[in-house]
Write an enzyme that holds these catalytic residues in place. Structure first.
Site, PDB file in Angstrom:
ATOM      1  N   SER A  69       0.848  -1.193   0.000  1.00 38.78           N
ATOM      2  CA  SER A  69       0.000   0.000   0.000  1.00 38.78           C
ATOM      3  C   SER A  69       0.877   1.232   0.000  1.00 38.78           C
ATOM      4  O   SER A  69       1.960   1.232   0.597  1.00 38.78           O
ATOM      5  CB  SER A  69      -0.902   0.016   1.239  1.00 38.78           C
ATOM      6  OG  SER A  69      -1.613   1.242   1.324  1.00 38.78           O
TER       7      SER A  69
ATOM      8  N   TYR B 109      -1.837  -0.099  10.185  1.00 41.12           N
ATOM      9  CA  TYR B 109      -1.925  -0.502   8.771  1.00 41.12           C
ATOM     10  C   TYR B 109      -0.672  -0.064   8.023  1.00 41.12           C
ATOM     11  O   TYR B 109      -0.072  -0.851   7.276  1.00 41.12           O
ATOM     12  CB  TYR B 109      -3.168   0.117   8.132  1.00 41.12           C
ATOM     13  CG  TYR B 109      -3.391  -0.301   6.695  1.00 41.12           C
ATOM     14  CD1 TYR B 109      -3.864  -1.576   6.394  1.00 41.12           C
ATOM     15  CD2 TYR B 109      -3.133   0.572   5.643  1.00 41.12           C
ATOM     16  CE1 TYR B 109      -4.073  -1.968   5.078  1.00 41.12           C
ATOM     17  CE2 TYR B 109      -3.339   0.193   4.331  1.00 41.12           C
ATOM     18  CZ  TYR B 109      -3.808  -1.083   4.055  1.00 41.12           C
ATOM     19  OH  TYR B 109      -4.001  -1.471   2.754  1.00 41.12           O
TER      20      TYR B 109
END
Length: 267
Positions: free
Chosen positions: A129, A142
């Site tokens: 990501s 995250y």
């Protein structure tokens, strides 16, 4: 002979889009799901796999090899979102997220490497990501789990190069998927010192996903990587400003970049 592709998390979102696109391009595609029986209308073959369960991983790899004879490409796509103030996210939820986003992909890689080594060929694409390139407020866990996978790939690819196995990262930005539905988010606690700010940021995060780009962009990026003889270490796909934010982090002083993030999230 069609190349055999295994995609973890292939029943929905980015994984499903990538799988269907590669299937249309003539690949033999296997996706995974914890509950494949729920997706009887899937256009790609789905096998049962839970990335947090080592036995499940080994069984899934064995199933694909038994049915297809080989695994040419592994796409480590399965992942989970998590949001919340660092102070308020339960430690067990942090560990669960790392089990899915970091340790899980490593276990899948370890399970597929002997097969690829016996073939003297293979390609592993880890879906990370853009958030993994920076510590984002209320998305710190995250960011950390995806950033860890980015770094471990750098080490892994040097260790496996002699086996003619290639490994790379593909970091997407925000895409219109159902990731928000399956994400753990710490509740906005009434009276918490983070109540107002976290509530506003959480709403912004959900809006970014809802208005994200078509995940077909990711599928096309994967296809391009597959057709590259010497893949780079890192790839990014997404909106221009999301990709450019990584460049800015590299060239700007830390506090200046932090100020940009604070302004973006209105903190």
């Amino acid at each position: 002979m069609s190349k055999v592709v295994l995609i973890t998390g292939g029943s929905s979102g980015i994984g499903k889009t990538v799988g269907e696109f590669l299937f249309q391009k003539g690949f033999k595609v296997f996706g995974t799901s914890r509950n494949p029986e729920r997706y009887k209308n899937s256009s790609i073959d789905l096998v049962a796999l839970d990335v947090t369960d080592s036995n499940s991983i080994k069984k899934a790899i064995a199933t694909v090899v038994e049915r297809a004879g080989r695994i040419d490409i592994l796409i480590n796509n399965a992942g989970a979102g998590i949001t919340g103030p660092m102070e308020e996210i339960p430690l067990q939820e942090m560990k669960r997220n790392f089990d899915t986003n970091f340790f899980g992909p490593i276990e899948v890689i370890k399970a597929v490497l002997p097969q690829m080594r016996s073939q003297n060929s293979g390609l592993i694409i880890n879906i990370t990501s853009i958030a993994g390139y920076m510590g984002l407020p209320y998305r710190g866990v995250y960011s950390a789990s995806k950033g860890a996978l980015e770094l471990i790939t750098e080490a892994f690819r040097m260790e496996i190069k002699d086996f003619n196995i290639k490994m790379t990262n593909l970091a997407p930005g925000d895409f219109a998927t159902n990731i928000a539905a399956g994400r753990y988010h710490a509740p906005v606690v009434k009276g918490s010192p983070y109540e107002t700010k976290y509530g506003e940021v959480l709403k912004s995060i959900d809006e970014d996903v809802d208005s994200g780009n078509d995940p077909l962009m990711v599928a096309k990026a994967v296809y391009k990587i597959i057709n590259t003889s010497t893949p780079k270490i890192h790839y990014k796909v997404g909106a221009f400003m999301q990709k450019f934010s990584i460049v800015l982090k590299r060239i700007l002083p830390d506090k200046v970049y932090e100020k940009l993030l604070l302004n973006h999230y209105k903190l």
